[in-house]
Design a protein around this motif. Structure first.
Motif, PDB file in Angstrom:
ATOM      1  N   GLY A 173     -10.313   5.753   8.851  1.00  0.00           N
ATOM      2  CA  GLY A 173     -10.119   4.364   9.221  1.00  0.00           C
ATOM      3  C   GLY A 173     -11.403   3.250  10.168  1.00  0.00           C
ATOM      4  O   GLY A 173     -10.985   3.010  10.881  1.00  0.00           O
ATOM      5  N   LYS A 174     -12.373   3.983   9.525  1.00  0.00           N
ATOM      6  CA  LYS A 174     -13.574   3.495  10.029  1.00  0.00           C
ATOM      7  C   LYS A 174     -13.343   1.757  10.144  1.00  0.00           C
ATOM      8  O   LYS A 174     -13.644   0.984  10.709  1.00  0.00           O
ATOM      9  N   THR A 175     -13.415   1.649   9.241  1.00  0.00           N
ATOM     10  CA  THR A 175     -13.568   0.408   8.161  1.00  0.00           C
ATOM     11  C   THR A 175     -12.510  -0.987   8.849  1.00  0.00           C
ATOM     12  O   THR A 175     -12.539  -1.689   9.140  1.00  0.00           O
ATOM     13  N   THR A 176     -11.416  -0.026   8.948  1.00  0.00           N
ATOM     14  CA  THR A 176      -9.632  -0.756   9.325  1.00  0.00           C
ATOM     15  C   THR A 176     -10.516  -0.963  10.797  1.00  0.00           C
ATOM     16  O   THR A 176     -10.250  -2.146  11.429  1.00  0.00           O
TER      17      THR A 176
ATOM     18  N   ASP B  90       1.432   6.957  11.016  1.00  0.00           N
ATOM     19  CA  ASP B  90       3.484   6.157  10.916  1.00  0.00           C
ATOM     20  C   ASP B  90       3.278   7.797   9.417  1.00  0.00           C
ATOM     21  O   ASP B  90       4.578   7.458   8.612  1.00  0.00           O
TER      22      ASP B  90
ATOM     23  N   GLN C  45      -3.210   2.208  12.044  1.00  0.00           N
ATOM     24  CA  GLN C  45      -4.132   1.184  11.168  1.00  0.00           C
ATOM     25  C   GLN C  45      -5.246   1.072  12.440  1.00  0.00           C
ATOM     26  O   GLN C  45      -5.887  -0.054  13.217  1.00  0.00           O
TER      27      GLN C  45
ATOM     28  N   ARG D 297     -11.847  10.706  -2.142  1.00  0.00           N
ATOM     29  CA  ARG D 297     -11.602   8.822  -2.502  1.00  0.00           C
ATOM     30  C   ARG D 297     -12.322   8.225  -2.886  1.00  0.00           C
ATOM     31  O   ARG D 297     -12.937   8.613  -3.377  1.00  0.00           O
TER      32      ARG D 297
ATOM     33  N   LYS E 128     -12.322   4.121  -4.263  1.00  0.00           N
ATOM     34  CA  LYS E 128     -12.115   3.080  -3.578  1.00  0.00           C
ATOM     35  C   LYS E 128     -12.880   2.061  -5.224  1.00  0.00           C
ATOM     36  O   LYS E 128     -13.871   2.260  -5.439  1.00  0.00           O
TER      37      LYS E 128
ATOM     38  N   ASN F 124      -3.699   2.992  -1.442  1.00  0.00           N
ATOM     39  CA  ASN F 124      -3.694   1.739  -0.887  1.00  0.00           C
ATOM     40  C   ASN F 124      -4.209   0.639  -2.569  1.00  0.00           C
ATOM     41  O   ASN F 124      -5.013   0.427  -2.359  1.00  0.00           O
TER      42      ASN F 124
END
Ligand SMILES: Nc1nc2c(ncn2[C@@H]2O[C@H](COP(=O)(O)OP(=O)(O)OP(=O)(O)O)[C@@H](O)[C@H]2O)c(=O)[nH]1
Length: 585
Positions: free
Chosen positions: A41-44, A196, A224, A301, A303, A325
């Motif tokens: 979640g670094k970019t988030t 979550d 998030q 991962r 992307k 996602n």
């Protein structure tokens, strides 16, 4: 590096937040380092900080590794605009190969900050998921110039609540996979993200493991990556002594002997190509790897930013193991190149390179029925450049001794060289023209040709304009001959038909029958070259030498002689559905 620097050297960025009067210049710029395993979640978090801290002037340094760069597309454009300065270091990992680039970038920012050319409140550094933050922290204590302008304010480690425990267990049991543990050990704040996706029991288990690794860091459960800004920014909570104490290390040891914990078993395969991607086929392709636990475990991962057929919006895909996602995001710019980019990061990626880069399990090219992905081109893997020309020459020389030049092809030679050098099949696909030149040179230099070669006429096309001219003439002549041949055949057939018709009519007249006309209509059409004759000629790989006239193949097959045409590699390819496409590199 510096791909998206928003300010030219020595010039302010023009972008104003409208608060220049209230700007209080800090003595040293606080640096927030964002670390955490792949997909945590670094970019988030980066997007969230840029959104929340829009009243702050921030320089952002992003590090990305991989054959194809995607993260720039994942940091939303409006958030990119909020950063005062945005620098992408994408030539390697910041904790080892591009540390020099990081230092250089910090020097540049530091100089302009010190001279008042740029107003900044802080610096954010997003590391790759495979990076150990320790060497980055080291940079701030060993480089005097960096030390003068910056201070590490907070090292924030993101942990994926769903996959984190597994990564930490794996990392603990195997020093060579120590990245996940090092990320937590060197942090001052841990964001336990994606709550979550787990229940309380799992959350407690991960928390316990994090505490075991670093008792001093504050753990903040979140979703998030939404953690209070007051806990992330300008907090002065990073304390190297505390961190080192937890690791039973003293500073001199850390400065001199610390080796980054890099998981060498993780690698990546990237694809970059133009063309439209068929959504259905693409999802089927992904299903093959991500729908089953046993294969999805290798895909840490995935992307992608894709140009999906039928949509004017970018399609962004983000996967962490089985979790996908995906969705359409912003529209493609009017002048923007609609390029597909995808990267697969994980274990066992290299043996899968062919299937991942060629698309849906060998379905080359988008097909009329909606299957097939379009041609994923070969992507130059870094190690290919490591094989020197001398190594190639030596292998070519060895392989050309005593071979049957009549059947030997560049493709076979390439495969043999790859085997000899311990590479994967196809790794040298991009270097076929080099191989071709080496073969030409070797054949031309052979003082004592092999017995087989003596008997054969060896055609070595000459490089340069002269050779090309000759080749062009030959091709033209071949075409002309072919047309004449077809015309002649057609005329002969016409003549024959007329003659037969004449005879038949005469016979019918004589016999008083009328069915003869019908027979003529169902007769054979004039012989003509098949419509796809050119393609068929290209499909077969050209032999290295021209066969003797008595065993001549169609000219077409030899037109690619020594020009490096080969199956299974890059270059002009024939598709399973009969189309032909040029694969880009
Ligand atoms: N369910 C869920 N998904 C999240 C949460 N936070 C982030 N994600 C998703 O997790 C995926 C990875 O998030 P990123 O922020 O790109 O992760 P990253 O650490 O930057 O990834 P790398 O840079 O590739 O290592 C994205 O699809 C996010 O939307 C969360 O709290 N819950």
């Amino acid at each position: 590096m510096d791909k998206r620097r928003k300010t030219d050297e020595g010039h302010g960025h023009g972008h104003s937040h409208g608060y220049s009067n209230s700007y209080a210049r800090p003595a040293r710029l606080p640096v927030t380092v964002l670390t955490g395993y792949l997909g945590a979640g670094k970019t988030t978090l980066l997007n969230y900080i840029l959104r929340e801290q829009h009243d702050k002037k921030l320089a952002v340094i992003e590090n990305e590794i991989g054959e194809v760069s995607i993260d720039d597309a994942l940091v939303e454009q409006k958030h990119q605009d909020m950063a005062e300065e945005l620098v992408l270091l994408d030539n390697g990992c910041i904790c080892c190969t591009v540390r020099g680039d990081l230092i250089q970038t910090l020097h540049n920012i530091g100089k302009r900050f010190a001279s008042g050319q740029v107003q900044l409140d802080g610096v954010l550094i997003e590391l790759t998921g495979m990076a150990d933050p320790a060497p980055v922290v080291q940079t701030f204590i060993v480089d005097p110039e960096v030390q003068r302008s910056f201070m590490v304010d907070n090292v924030v480690a993101l942990v994926d609540a769903l996959h984190g425990l597994e990564k930490l267990d794996e990392s603990k049991g195997d020093v060579s996979k120590g990245t996940a543990c090092a990320q937590i050990a060197f942090s001052s704040t841990v964001l336990l993200n994606k709550i979550d996706l787990v229940d309380q029991m799992q959350l407690d288990q991960v928390k316990k493991r994090i505490k075991e690794l670093n008792g001093a860091a504050e753990i903040i459960p979140c979703q998030q990556a939404k953690a209070p800004m007051a806990k992330l920014f300008n907090v002065g909570c990073f304390n190297l002594d505390k961190v080192l104490e937890e690791q039973y290390m003293d500073e001199s040891e850390f400065r001199q002997f610390y080796t980054p914990k890099m998981d060498k078993s993780v690698s990546n395969v990237g694809v970059r190509c133009e063309g439209q991607v068929m959504m259905f086929a693409f999802q089927q392709f992904l299903d093959r790897y991500l729908d089953k636990e046993e294969t999805a475990k290798d895909f840490l991962r995935v992307k992608a930013v894709l140009n999906i057929a039928g949509s004017d919006r970018k399609f962004v895909l983000q996967c962490v193991h089985m979790l996908r996602n995906q969705g359409f995001t912003e529209p493609w710019g009017k002048t923007e190149k609609r390029e597909n980019r995808i990267i697969f990061i994980g274990r066992g990626m290299q043996p899968r390179r062919l299937e991942l880069t060629e698309g849906a399990g060998g379905a080359h090219g988008a097909k009329d029925d909606g299957t097939g992905l379009g041609a994923w081109p070969w992507v130059r893997a870094p190690w290919m450049a490591d094989v020197t020309v001398d190594q190639l020459r030596a292998e070519v020389r060895k392989l050309l001794v005593g071979i049957d030049l009549k059947t030997f092809t560049i493709g076979k030679l390439r495969a043999s060289v790859e085997t000899a050098l311990g590479l994967n099949q196809g790794d040298l696909a991009e270097r076929k023209s080099e191989l071709t030149e080496l073969v030409q040179a070797e054949l031309a230099n052979q003082e004592t040709p092999t017995p087989a070669a003596k008997k054969q006429k060896v055609e070595v096309p000459k490089p340069g304009a002269q050779g090309k001219e000759k080749k062009d003439k030959k091709v033209k002549k071949e075409k002309k001959d072919k047309v004449e041949k077809v015309e002649k055949k057609s005329k002969d057939k016409d003549k024959k038909q007329k003659k037969e018709k004449h005879e038949a009519t005469a016979e019918a007249e004589a016999m008083g029958e009328a069915e003869v006309e019908e027979d003529m209509e169902t007769g054979d059409a004039p012989d003509a070259a098949p419509a796809n004759a050119e393609e068929e000629g290209l499909e077969a790989e050209a032999p290295l030498v021209e066969p003797e006239p008595d065993e001549k193949e169609p000219e077409k097959k030899r037109s690619g002689l020594l020009s490096g045409s080969e199956d299974g590699g890059a270059g002009t390819k024939k598709h399973v559905d009969g189309g032909e496409k040029t694969m880009e590199h």
